[in-house]
Design a protein around this motif. Structure first.
Motif, mmCIF file in Angstrom:
data_model
loop_
_atom_site.group_PDB
_atom_site.id
_atom_site.type_symbol
_atom_site.label_atom_id
_atom_site.label_comp_id
_atom_site.label_asym_id
_atom_site.label_seq_id
_atom_site.Cartn_x
_atom_site.Cartn_y
_atom_site.Cartn_z
ATOM 1 N N GLY A 128 10.530 -15.953 10.105
ATOM 2 C CA GLY A 128 10.521 -16.939 9.036
ATOM 3 C C GLY A 128 9.657 -16.547 7.855
ATOM 4 N N GLY A 129 8.883 -15.499 8.025
ATOM 5 C CA GLY A 129 7.994 -15.047 6.964
ATOM 6 C C GLY A 129 8.675 -14.130 5.970
ATOM 7 N N SER A 130 7.856 -13.576 5.068
ATOM 8 C CA SER A 130 8.365 -12.739 3.978
ATOM 9 C C SER A 130 7.552 -11.468 3.857
ATOM 10 N N VAL A 131 8.213 -10.446 3.364
ATOM 11 C CA VAL A 131 7.579 -9.165 3.081
ATOM 12 C C VAL A 131 8.261 -8.579 1.854
ATOM 13 N N ARG A 132 7.491 -7.886 1.010
ATOM 14 C CA ARG A 132 8.102 -7.147 -0.084
ATOM 15 C C ARG A 132 7.827 -5.664 0.092
ATOM 16 N N LEU A 133 8.882 -4.910 0.152
ATOM 17 C CA LEU A 133 8.783 -3.458 0.239
ATOM 18 C C LEU A 133 8.880 -2.852 -1.152
ATOM 19 N N SER A 134 8.179 -1.742 -1.331
ATOM 20 C CA SER A 134 8.233 -0.991 -2.589
ATOM 21 C C SER A 134 8.645 0.441 -2.298
ATOM 22 N N CYS A 135 9.296 1.040 -3.262
ATOM 23 C CA CYS A 135 9.683 2.445 -3.172
ATOM 24 C C CYS A 135 9.393 3.075 -4.521
ATOM 25 N N ALA A 136 8.404 3.948 -4.542
ATOM 26 C CA ALA A 136 8.015 4.631 -5.773
ATOM 27 C C ALA A 136 8.704 5.982 -5.849
ATOM 28 N N ALA A 137 9.271 6.279 -7.001
ATOM 29 C CA ALA A 137 10.026 7.516 -7.178
ATOM 30 C C ALA A 137 9.360 8.416 -8.195
ATOM 31 N N SER A 138 9.500 9.711 -7.974
ATOM 32 C CA SER A 138 9.049 10.700 -8.946
ATOM 33 C C SER A 138 10.101 11.796 -9.034
ATOM 34 N N GLY A 139 10.129 12.473 -10.190
ATOM 35 C CA GLY A 139 11.135 13.496 -10.410
ATOM 36 C C GLY A 139 11.951 13.170 -11.642
ATOM 37 N N PRO A 140 13.265 13.066 -11.495
ATOM 38 C CA PRO A 140 14.119 12.746 -12.646
ATOM 39 C C PRO A 140 13.790 11.373 -13.225
ATOM 40 N N PRO A 141 14.215 11.099 -14.448
ATOM 41 C CA PRO A 141 13.991 9.767 -15.012
ATOM 42 C C PRO A 141 14.508 8.681 -14.086
ATOM 43 N N PHE A 142 13.637 7.756 -13.733
ATOM 44 C CA PHE A 142 13.988 6.764 -12.731
ATOM 45 C C PHE A 142 15.164 5.912 -13.186
ATOM 46 N N SER A 143 15.247 5.665 -14.483
ATOM 47 C CA SER A 143 16.320 4.809 -14.995
ATOM 48 C C SER A 143 17.702 5.435 -14.823
ATOM 49 N N SER A 144 17.752 6.707 -14.456
ATOM 50 C CA SER A 144 19.032 7.372 -14.211
ATOM 51 C C SER A 144 19.455 7.304 -12.748
#
Length: 123
Positions: A15-31
């Protein structure tokens, strides 16, 4: 070469909540088109959610629809997975990945993977 690092997993009650994150490096992230997958104990890795370059398109597995939300912040090179109303069956190792093919829910269409972050939901 894309490098992905997931974080935010842990132990949470049903019933609880969690937020996962994924950090990227390399090519432009917006692509990059990004997805989240999970691997539950004794199960194959399965699709969870997808988000397009600008966040305009999202897609979810039926099992998480209405409970999980994928989002991204291109300024921070990060994609998120907000997980609400968690169930014990959501217990898994969660991975982010980069879509390089055409089918957003197929594992073999993703090329770059992070190491994963564990989410454990207790009943």
């Amino acid at each position: 070469q894309v490098q992905l690092v997931e974080s935010g997993g842990g132990l949470v009650q049903a019933g609880g909540s969690v937020r996962l994150s994924c950090a990227a490096s390399g090519p432009p992230f917006s692509s990059l088109r990004m997805g989240w997958f999970r691997q539950r104990p004794d199960k194959e890795r399965e699709f969870v959610a997808y988000i397009g370059w600008d966040g305009g398109r999202t897609y979810y597995a039926d099992s998480v629809k209405g409970r999980f939300t994928i989002s991204r912040d291109n300024a921070k090179n990060t994609v998120y997975l907000q997980m609400n109303s968690l169930k014990p069956e959501d217990t898994a190792l969660y991975y982010c990945a980069v879509l390089t093919g055409a089918l957003v829910d197929q594992r073999d269409q993703y090329r770059y993977w992070g190491q994963g972050t564990q989410v454990t939901v207790s009943s």
